[in-house]
Design an enzyme around this catalytic site. Structure first.
Site, PDB file in Angstrom:
ATOM      1  N   GLY A 196      48.435  34.899  25.853  1.00  0.00           N
ATOM      2  CA  GLY A 196      48.380  35.960  26.856  1.00  0.00           C
ATOM      3  C   GLY A 196      48.731  35.516  28.264  1.00  0.00           C
ATOM      4  O   GLY A 196      48.389  36.201  29.231  1.00  0.00           O
ATOM      5  N   SER A 197      49.444  34.399  28.403  1.00  0.00           N
ATOM      6  CA  SER A 197      49.776  33.923  29.751  1.00  0.00           C
ATOM      7  C   SER A 197      50.706  34.895  30.477  1.00  0.00           C
ATOM      8  O   SER A 197      50.553  35.114  31.685  1.00  0.00           O
ATOM      9  CB  SER A 197      50.379  32.517  29.703  1.00  0.00           C
ATOM     10  N   ASN A 198      51.651  35.491  29.776  1.00  0.00           N
ATOM     11  CA  ASN A 198      52.514  36.491  30.417  1.00  0.00           C
ATOM     12  C   ASN A 198      51.725  37.742  30.787  1.00  0.00           C
ATOM     13  O   ASN A 198      51.954  38.332  31.842  1.00  0.00           O
ATOM     14  CB  ASN A 198      53.694  36.868  29.507  1.00  0.00           C
ATOM     15  N   LEU A 229      56.186  43.601  14.168  1.00  0.00           N
ATOM     16  CA  LEU A 229      57.189  44.645  14.355  1.00  0.00           C
ATOM     17  C   LEU A 229      56.479  45.947  14.746  1.00  0.00           C
ATOM     18  O   LEU A 229      55.468  46.323  14.144  1.00  0.00           O
ATOM     19  CB  LEU A 229      57.979  44.855  13.056  1.00  0.00           C
ATOM     20  N   ILE A 230      56.998  46.620  15.749  1.00  0.00           N
ATOM     21  CA  ILE A 230      56.372  47.860  16.219  1.00  0.00           C
ATOM     22  C   ILE A 230      56.684  48.977  15.223  1.00  0.00           C
ATOM     23  O   ILE A 230      57.847  49.194  14.863  1.00  0.00           O
ATOM     24  CB  ILE A 230      56.893  48.227  17.627  1.00  0.00           C
ATOM     25  N   ASN A 272      60.048  44.320  25.744  1.00  0.00           N
ATOM     26  CA  ASN A 272      59.699  43.010  25.199  1.00  0.00           C
ATOM     27  C   ASN A 272      60.440  41.944  25.986  1.00  0.00           C
ATOM     28  O   ASN A 272      61.507  42.206  26.545  1.00  0.00           O
ATOM     29  CB  ASN A 272      60.089  42.938  23.719  1.00  0.00           C
ATOM     30  N   HIS A 291      61.996  38.118  25.303  1.00  0.00           N
ATOM     31  CA  HIS A 291      62.348  37.171  24.246  1.00  0.00           C
ATOM     32  C   HIS A 291      62.813  35.877  24.906  1.00  0.00           C
ATOM     33  O   HIS A 291      63.632  35.926  25.828  1.00  0.00           O
ATOM     34  CB  HIS A 291      63.460  37.763  23.362  1.00  0.00           C
TER      35      HIS A 291
END
Length: 188
Positions: free
Chosen positions: A12-14, A87-88, A102, A104
């Protein structure tokens, strides 16, 4: 201000970086973290940031309306994937078309798709002797890493770089550019 949902599967750093970027302009209550792991460190980050967090199972994500119901109840305007590995579902994409993004850690379409995340990508970049890599911020569609590209930022890969060194370069790009793209999309 509508809420911002941030989905994360791991550290969860982002997610934390995005919340901190908006400090003073948005409140912690304007964010809601969602995770598919009760053991993920993103839960600890949420607690420290005073951000609400919802943990869900695979069955709840794919076979119920739980997540969509929460997103709608809280009037979430934007969904940010920040190290979210599943996958959403098509129904979620349909309900939030053009409002799910997202990041990447490669220059898509290279090194994208199912199973391409984290260190695996950096190892592949080094193994393929790529001269450059970077980040891709894109809209999410029904497939892994195929949505319309919003922004790409490149960095050099030296012949002496290890996967760990490439990873550090990529994290620096993510922390600098992902919050700025979110800001543009939210028009703050």
């Amino acid at each position: 201000m509508s809420r911002v949902a941030i989905f994360a599967s791991g550290s969860g750093s982002n997610a934390e970086n995005i919340v901190k970027y908006f400090k003073g302009r948005l409140k912690s209550k304007d964010f809601h973290f969602f995770t598919n792991s009760s053991k993920a460190y993103v839960n600890e980050r949420a607690h420290k940031l005073d951000v609400k967090v919802t943990t869900f199972s695979r069955d709840e994500f794919y076979n119920s309306s739980k997540i969509i119901d929460i997103l709608k109840d809280e009037k979430c305007e934007l969904i940010i994937l920040a190290g979210f590995l599943w996958l959403i579902p098509k129904e979620l994409v349909a309900n939030y078309k053009g409002r799910i993004i997202n990041i990447h850690p490669a220059l898509l379409p290279k090194f994208g798709g199912k199973g391409m995340y984290g260190k695996r990508i950096h190892e592949a970049v080094v193994a393929e002797k790529e001269k450059e890599t970077g980040i891709t911020i894109h809209y999410v569609d029904e497939n892994y890493d195929e949505g319309k590209i919003i922004k790409q930022v490149k960095c050099e890969v030296l012949s002496s770089d290890t996967a760990e060194q490439v990873e550090k370069k990529i994290h620096a790009l993510e922390y600098e550019y992902y919050p700025k793209v979110v800001e543009e999309l939210l028009q703050i």
